[in-house]
Design an enzyme around this catalytic site. Structure first.
Site, PDB file in Angstrom:
ATOM      1  N   ASP A 162      50.181  42.736  31.078  1.00  0.00           N
ATOM      2  CA  ASP A 162      50.317  41.297  30.852  1.00  0.00           C
ATOM      3  C   ASP A 162      50.484  40.599  32.204  1.00  0.00           C
ATOM      4  O   ASP A 162      51.298  41.025  33.033  1.00  0.00           O
ATOM      5  CB  ASP A 162      51.530  41.023  29.968  1.00  0.00           C
ATOM      6  CG  ASP A 162      51.627  39.560  29.565  1.00  0.00           C
ATOM      7  OD1 ASP A 162      50.986  39.182  28.569  1.00  0.00           O
ATOM      8  OD2 ASP A 162      52.340  38.805  30.256  1.00  0.00           O
ATOM      9  N   ILE A 163      49.717  39.532  32.416  1.00  0.00           N
ATOM     10  CA  ILE A 163      49.812  38.767  33.664  1.00  0.00           C
ATOM     11  C   ILE A 163      51.120  37.978  33.646  1.00  0.00           C
ATOM     12  O   ILE A 163      51.384  37.221  32.707  1.00  0.00           O
ATOM     13  CB  ILE A 163      48.615  37.820  33.825  1.00  0.00           C
ATOM     14  CG1 ILE A 163      47.309  38.630  33.826  1.00  0.00           C
ATOM     15  CG2 ILE A 163      48.729  36.995  35.105  1.00  0.00           C
ATOM     16  CD1 ILE A 163      46.059  37.773  33.786  1.00  0.00           C
ATOM     17  N   ASN A 188      48.450  28.109  34.132  1.00  0.00           N
ATOM     18  CA  ASN A 188      47.681  27.115  33.371  1.00  0.00           C
ATOM     19  C   ASN A 188      48.273  25.719  33.514  1.00  0.00           C
ATOM     20  O   ASN A 188      47.551  24.733  33.681  1.00  0.00           O
ATOM     21  CB  ASN A 188      47.629  27.505  31.896  1.00  0.00           C
ATOM     22  CG  ASN A 188      46.601  28.592  31.604  1.00  0.00           C
ATOM     23  OD1 ASN A 188      45.635  28.762  32.351  1.00  0.00           O
ATOM     24  ND2 ASN A 188      46.809  29.320  30.529  1.00  0.00           N
ATOM     25  N   ASP A 238      41.381  30.771  33.638  1.00  0.00           N
ATOM     26  CA  ASP A 238      40.235  31.602  33.270  1.00  0.00           C
ATOM     27  C   ASP A 238      39.753  32.425  34.458  1.00  0.00           C
ATOM     28  O   ASP A 238      39.366  33.594  34.309  1.00  0.00           O
ATOM     29  CB  ASP A 238      39.088  30.728  32.761  1.00  0.00           C
ATOM     30  CG  ASP A 238      39.351  30.166  31.374  1.00  0.00           C
ATOM     31  OD1 ASP A 238      40.303  30.619  30.713  1.00  0.00           O
ATOM     32  OD2 ASP A 238      38.600  29.270  30.950  1.00  0.00           O
ATOM     33  N   GLU A 294      46.480  36.595  27.805  1.00  0.00           N
ATOM     34  CA  GLU A 294      46.554  37.156  29.160  1.00  0.00           C
ATOM     35  C   GLU A 294      46.932  38.634  29.137  1.00  0.00           C
ATOM     36  O   GLU A 294      47.351  39.197  30.138  1.00  0.00           O
ATOM     37  CB  GLU A 294      47.569  36.381  30.008  1.00  0.00           C
ATOM     38  CG  GLU A 294      49.011  36.505  29.563  1.00  0.00           C
ATOM     39  CD  GLU A 294      49.424  35.463  28.541  1.00  0.00           C
ATOM     40  OE1 GLU A 294      50.628  35.145  28.480  1.00  0.00           O
ATOM     41  OE2 GLU A 294      48.568  34.959  27.789  1.00  0.00           O
TER      42      GLU A 294
END
Length: 266
Positions: A118-119, A126, A135, A161
């Site tokens: 997971d980022i 965002n 993106d 993500e």
């Protein structure tokens, strides 16, 4: 062959003859640049009349439509299991893969490891830079996973993500080492700003789980998810792991910590 070449070069029906052999050819339906090909009919002793040419034109047209339908079906099938943004398999494609791989691992008595990545703080990216920049982060992370994976591995965008990486024939130690290598590369990769004003960097947290003997994909996914949550709670940008085969936990925040854990477990 001469009739086929003429038909392809002229993009229409063409004829040729040699001795008592007569041939007529017509390009298959489709754009000329697609290079679909041509269909030809050859017979001896008598040329083709206008009516026979019309029948040939109709039959080849139907064949071309059938070929286009097959190609369209294959394209739609691929799109159904491919994430459009990263070009990695999507959740559906990955679940198909892990079901198949779990059965294979059980049949041949191999270990199967799963990473859930997971980022970190992706929502902030965002909110700060916009969804298009987010993106771009996803595309870059997807590219890192594709580059680092072996041919037998399966990296996929699991959702949002979050990414999943399946590692066949890999124990927990190898899975954590792989995860840490990926984390380090992600952290060291500059993601260009879309407006050209510099770049940003991101980190990722990873949960690893390994199973052997009878492998239930749902249990393996849940175990990797739980390990990912532990990595997040422990401060992010690290790896946590669980070995379901030995029914024991194993944590790592880099290769050094993982090695120490192995030694302490004996």
């Amino acid at each position: 062959i001469a009739a086929e070449r003429r038909a392809l070069s002229r993009h229409r029906m063409a004829e040729a003859h040699a001795g008592d052999s007569f041939a007529v050819a017509h390009p298959l339906a489709g754009a000329p640049e697609q290079g679909t090909g041509a269909m030809a009919i050859v017979r001896r002793g008598k040329d083709f009349d206008a009516g026979q040419r019309d029948v040939l034109r109709y039959l080849i047209g139907q064949a071309g439509v059938s070929i286009e339908n097959v190609e369209l079906h294959e394209l739609v099938a691929e799109q159904a299991v491919t994430d459009e943004l990263t070009r990695l398999p999507n959740n559906r494609g990955f679940r198909r893969w892990i079901e198949t791989e779990a059965s294979r691992a059980e049949r041949f008595d191999h270990e199967l490891s799963l990473l859930m990545l997971d980022i970190d703080d992706f929502k902030r990216i965002n909110d700060t830079y916009g969804h298009l920049q987010g993106d771009e982060v996803l595309r870059v992370v997807g590219s890192v996973l594709r580059d680092e994976s072996r041919g037998i591995d399966e990296a996929a965008r699991y959702g949002g993500e979050e990414f999943a990486i399946g590692l066949p024939e890999t124990g927990l130690e190898g899975a954590v080492e792989f995860a840490d290598r990926v984390r380090e590369r992600i952290a060291g990769t500059e993601v260009p700003m879309l407006d050209g004003a510099g770049s940003i960097r991101v980190t990722a947290s990873v949960g690893a789980a390994t199973a052997a003997a009878k492998i239930d994909p749902t249990t393996l996914i849940d175990a990797a998810d739980q390990a990912l949550y532990r990595a997040k709670r422990a401060g992010k940008n690290r790896t946590k792991g669980t070995d379901l085969g030995r029914n024991a936990g194993a944590d790592g925040a880099g290769k050094g910590d993982w090695a120490a854990k192995i030694r302490s477990d004996g």
